[in-house]
Design an enzyme around this catalytic site. Structure first.
Site, PDB file in Angstrom:
ATOM      1  N   GLY A  81      45.304  39.623  -1.499  1.00 39.84           N
ATOM      2  CA  GLY A  81      44.909  38.751  -2.612  1.00 39.84           C
ATOM      3  C   GLY A  81      44.828  39.506  -3.931  1.00 39.84           C
ATOM      4  O   GLY A  81      44.508  40.697  -3.955  1.00 39.84           O
ATOM      5  N   ARG A 145      51.003  39.331   1.972  1.00 43.27           N
ATOM      6  CA  ARG A 145      50.057  39.638   3.053  1.00 43.27           C
ATOM      7  C   ARG A 145      50.742  40.144   4.334  1.00 43.27           C
ATOM      8  O   ARG A 145      50.165  40.089   5.416  1.00 43.27           O
ATOM      9  CB  ARG A 145      49.219  38.390   3.376  1.00 43.27           C
ATOM     10  CG  ARG A 145      48.217  38.027   2.281  1.00 43.27           C
ATOM     11  CD  ARG A 145      47.148  37.097   2.797  1.00 43.27           C
ATOM     12  NE  ARG A 145      46.214  36.717   1.758  1.00 43.27           N
ATOM     13  CZ  ARG A 145      45.157  37.439   1.395  1.00 43.27           C
ATOM     14  NH1 ARG A 145      44.907  38.584   2.000  1.00 43.27           N
ATOM     15  NH2 ARG A 145      44.362  37.018   0.438  1.00 43.27           N
ATOM     16  N   ASP A 176      42.397  45.766   5.683  1.00 50.70           N
ATOM     17  CA  ASP A 176      43.567  45.679   6.563  1.00 50.70           C
ATOM     18  C   ASP A 176      44.735  46.507   6.026  1.00 50.70           C
ATOM     19  O   ASP A 176      45.397  47.226   6.773  1.00 50.70           O
ATOM     20  CB  ASP A 176      44.039  44.229   6.692  1.00 50.70           C
ATOM     21  CG  ASP A 176      43.250  43.479   7.751  1.00 50.70           C
ATOM     22  OD1 ASP A 176      42.493  44.139   8.493  1.00 50.70           O
ATOM     23  OD2 ASP A 176      43.371  42.242   7.820  1.00 50.70           O
ATOM     24  N   LYS A 202      40.964  47.838  -2.906  1.00 53.17           N
ATOM     25  CA  LYS A 202      41.040  46.595  -3.675  1.00 53.17           C
ATOM     26  C   LYS A 202      40.464  45.429  -2.897  1.00 53.17           C
ATOM     27  O   LYS A 202      40.665  45.355  -1.698  1.00 53.17           O
ATOM     28  CB  LYS A 202      42.513  46.297  -3.982  1.00 53.17           C
ATOM     29  CG  LYS A 202      42.787  44.969  -4.581  1.00 53.17           C
ATOM     30  CD  LYS A 202      43.807  44.122  -3.803  1.00 53.17           C
ATOM     31  CE  LYS A 202      43.315  43.642  -2.480  1.00 53.17           C
ATOM     32  NZ  LYS A 202      44.115  42.588  -1.852  1.00 53.17           N
ATOM     33  N   THR A 203      39.731  44.560  -3.467  1.00 52.18           N
ATOM     34  CA  THR A 203      39.437  43.198  -3.010  1.00 52.18           C
ATOM     35  C   THR A 203      38.277  42.651  -3.827  1.00 52.18           C
ATOM     36  O   THR A 203      37.253  43.337  -3.993  1.00 52.18           O
ATOM     37  CB  THR A 203      39.110  43.051  -1.508  1.00 52.18           C
ATOM     38  OG1 THR A 203      38.741  41.689  -1.283  1.00 52.18           O
ATOM     39  CG2 THR A 203      38.006  43.938  -0.972  1.00 52.18           C
ATOM     40  N   ASP A 205      36.446  40.494  -2.840  1.00 51.45           N
ATOM     41  CA  ASP A 205      35.383  40.159  -1.886  1.00 51.45           C
ATOM     42  C   ASP A 205      34.308  41.249  -1.793  1.00 51.45           C
ATOM     43  O   ASP A 205      33.209  41.004  -1.306  1.00 51.45           O
ATOM     44  CB  ASP A 205      35.963  39.921  -0.485  1.00 51.45           C
ATOM     45  CG  ASP A 205      36.786  38.638  -0.418  1.00 51.45           C
ATOM     46  OD1 ASP A 205      36.937  37.980  -1.462  1.00 51.45           O
ATOM     47  OD2 ASP A 205      37.281  38.311   0.671  1.00 51.45           O
ATOM     48  N   LYS A 242      20.588  15.605 -14.328  1.00 53.33           N
ATOM     49  CA  LYS A 242      20.857  14.513 -13.390  1.00 53.33           C
ATOM     50  C   LYS A 242      21.719  14.902 -12.197  1.00 53.33           C
ATOM     51  O   LYS A 242      21.955  14.093 -11.324  1.00 53.33           O
ATOM     52  CB  LYS A 242      21.471  13.316 -14.124  1.00 53.33           C
ATOM     53  CG  LYS A 242      22.815  13.588 -14.782  1.00 53.33           C
ATOM     54  CD  LYS A 242      23.352  12.311 -15.419  1.00 53.33           C
ATOM     55  CE  LYS A 242      24.684  12.579 -16.093  1.00 53.33           C
ATOM     56  NZ  LYS A 242      25.245  11.444 -16.773  1.00 53.33           N
ATOM     57  N   GLU A 311      32.076  31.275   0.722  1.00 49.38           N
ATOM     58  CA  GLU A 311      33.203  30.690   1.452  1.00 49.38           C
ATOM     59  C   GLU A 311      33.109  30.917   2.966  1.00 49.38           C
ATOM     60  O   GLU A 311      33.422  30.050   3.769  1.00 49.38           O
ATOM     61  CB  GLU A 311      34.459  31.356   0.893  1.00 49.38           C
ATOM     62  CG  GLU A 311      35.761  30.959   1.453  1.00 49.38           C
ATOM     63  CD  GLU A 311      36.878  31.785   0.794  1.00 49.38           C
ATOM     64  OE1 GLU A 311      37.740  31.176   0.175  1.00 49.38           O
ATOM     65  OE2 GLU A 311      36.881  33.024   0.902  1.00 49.38           O
TER      66      GLU A 311
END
Ligand code: FBP
Length: 555
Positions: A81, A145, A176, A202-203, A205, A242, A311
């Protein structure tokens, strides 16, 4: 091509490097520490990685570099990603290579690992590089990927590397992809190839971190982008009074993004998947806890609020996790299952089929879910038949179930408020933002460090920049052997060597800080409004790292 004013300014931005890397290359050397061990399964990993297991940690320090200088040809891959800063990793690598020797070349493999397998690449020129400096996205060479795992893929990669005469490959990816980097480094050594492999963490997440890797790049910018949006929604909720806003945030496995955004914005509710799993909370208990906050706020006349949902939450709920695993089994691995199931049209027929194929406790959970979620669980399967958890609208699931709960409580006279909910999903909005100064600097330093590791003959390492909670003037850098971060885990029913994923540590300072405050944030309205990422201005406004990084590193 016309450019926005910010784009023009960002092209000119000179990322900050750790002091040691600001020197001439011949004044930098690599000092090696003691041999290392993997975090678990030492004997198995030693057997699987006989050529690269146990390598020492590498520290880049001031000294003399006797390395004879010749031009190098290095390849680079963006994997998985998108994450803000990827272009700057490439820029740091490019600048290091050119500084080392003006005839060195950087080749960008196209579309992720598949580009290396098929030998599809472009040469990155100075002019091309300058069009991507300090920008978000992975569009310079694209990402993918795919994995490099099978013997056929490894053979193809070796052939491509030999044909080009590649001295090294940098894999920019998550857990991974960097596991793949370790496999590739080991394979090159095994066959006597001198091609080196270095990874970069990298990520968005944030789940590729450990004792040696303080953070993965992109987490900083993504969390700041989401927090800006969440802050804006908090302000809207506070103005209109509201709506309840339920916001799902990316983070496929771990809840780091939700936790960091909660620390930055102080919402009324933030669910943390790891806590749900630890306390073995049922879906009903989660729904009751959310409804309880809504009800308590309603008692004070506050029929509005903001709730954050990671998520990956759905898989952390034990009964839903078990349902998803079982569904994936019957729909993916049972030879008869998928073909037979796919012929059935209509949810009613599918329910009857599932009743006969799922254990009763799993079927009961399935039946209790709202129809839309049932459909998503059945429709959104990947090519292996697995349920695609990231496509399940957990935020809508929670809203639906909370509505039902509040209705019952209203009938019992326990709840007298008004509940009007809106749902949002923030994910792709944050993955390609202009990197924050932190990510721009961190990524450039990671790329430059990767070059220094190559120059010193290292392979099977992850580029590492440390002390990142402080100013770049105090950053240090080096390389961490990838095997050191690995253990053996079950993947698709088989034991596999993988980098251990970092989930939210419930004993860690970021979670504890959140847990100590969430009660107050639930009932009082204590929102923070971080606003947009600032690139220019006072350092305390534009150079600050995430709360998570500061809390973790300051101890
Ligand atoms: P990486 O771990 O590869 O960096 O990707 C993380 C992520 O952004 C998750 O947060 C999200 O679930 C997933 O990618 C979405 O994947 P895709 O881009 O394939 O839709």
């Amino acid at each position: 091509m016309s450019l926005s004013a910010l784009q023009k300014e960002r092209y000119k931005y000179q990322p900050k490097l750790p002091p040691v890397l600001r020197q001439q290359l011949d004044a930098i050397e690599v000092k090696l520490g003691e041999p290392t061990q993997s975090v678990a399964n030492q004997e198995e990993l030693k057997a699987l990685f006989p050529n690269t297991y146990g390598q020492p940690v590498a520290h880049i320090v001031s000294g003399k570099n006797p390395a004879a200088q010749r031009p190098l040809t290095v390849g680079v891959i963006l994997s998985g990603g998108q994450a803000p800063g990827g272009h700057n990793v490439i820029a740091g690598l490019f600048d290091g290579l050119k500084k080392g020797h003006s005839e060195s070349r950087l080749l960008g493999f196209l579309g992720g690992p598949i580009g290396l397998i098929n030998g599809k690449y472009v040469e990155i020129t100075a002019e091309m590089m300058d069009r991507y400096r300090n920008t978000g996205g992975f569009d310079i060479i694209g990402s993918g990927r795919d994995k490099i795992e099978t013997q056929e893929q490894l053979d193809k990669v070796v052939a491509v590397c030999q044909q080009i005469g590649l001295d090294g490959v940098v894999i920019i990816g998550g857990d991974d992809s960097n596991t793949n980097a370790a496999v590739l480094a080991e394979y090159f050594k095994k066959i006597g190839s001198s091609t080196q492999v270095v990874g970069c963490p990298k990520t968005i997440d944030g789940d590729l971190k450990n004792a040696h890797i303080e953070t993965s790049f992109g987490f900083d910018t993504a969390c700041k982008t989401y927090s800006e949006l969440i802050g804006n929604i908090c302000r809207d909720a506070l103005s209109a009074k509201k709506y309840w806003h339920f916001i799902k945030l990316m983070g496929r496995s771990a809840s780091h993004i939700a936790l960091e955004c909660a620390l930055q914005t102080q919402p009324n509710i933030c669910l943390i998947g790891e806590e749900v799993a630890e306390k073995k909370l049922t879906l009903n208990q989660i729904v009751e806890a959310v409804a309880e906050v809504i009800s308590r706020r309603a008692e004070k006349g506050l029929n509005f609020g903001v709730a954050l949902i990671p998520e990956g939450l759905i898989e952390f709920i034990p009964e839903v996790g078990s349902l998803i695993a079982r569904l994936s089994d019957v729909l993916a691995h049972d030879a008869e299952g998928p073909a037979e199931f796919d012929k059935i049209s209509g949810l009613e027929g599918q329910l009857t089929w599932l009743k006969g194929h799922l254990p009763p406790e799993n079927f009961a959970v399935f039946e209790s879910l709202p129809t839309e979620i049932q459909k998503q669980l059945l429709l959104d399967r990947d090519s292996h038949g697995n349920v695609q958890v990231s496509l399940i609208e957990t935020e809508k699931l929670i809203v639906e179930m909370v509505k039902r709960k509040l209705k019952v409580w209203a009938q019992e006279g326990r709840y007298k408020g008004k509940f009007s909910a809106l749902t949002h999903f923030f994910g792709y909005e944050g993955r390609c933002a202009f990197p924050s100064n932190f990510d721009a600097d961190y990524c450039y330093s990671l790329g430059y460090t990767a070059y220094v590791l190559f120059r010193n003959g290292l392979t099977g390492y992850l580029s590492s920049v440390r002390n990142t909670h402080r100013s770049a003037d105090e950053w240090t850098c080096g390389g961490i052997p990838i095997t050191m971060m690995m253990n053996i885990e079950q993947r698709h029913g088989k034991p596999k060597p993988v980098i251990r994923k970092a989930l939210v540590d419930l004993g860690g300072k970021p979670f504890k800080t959140f847990a100590a405050n969430r009660e107050a944030w639930a009932v009082e309205t204590a929102y923070l409004f971080p606003g947009a990422i600032q690139y220019y201005g006072p350092s305390e406004v534009c150079d600050q790292p995430t709360r998570t990084l500061i809390l973790e590193q300051e101890g």
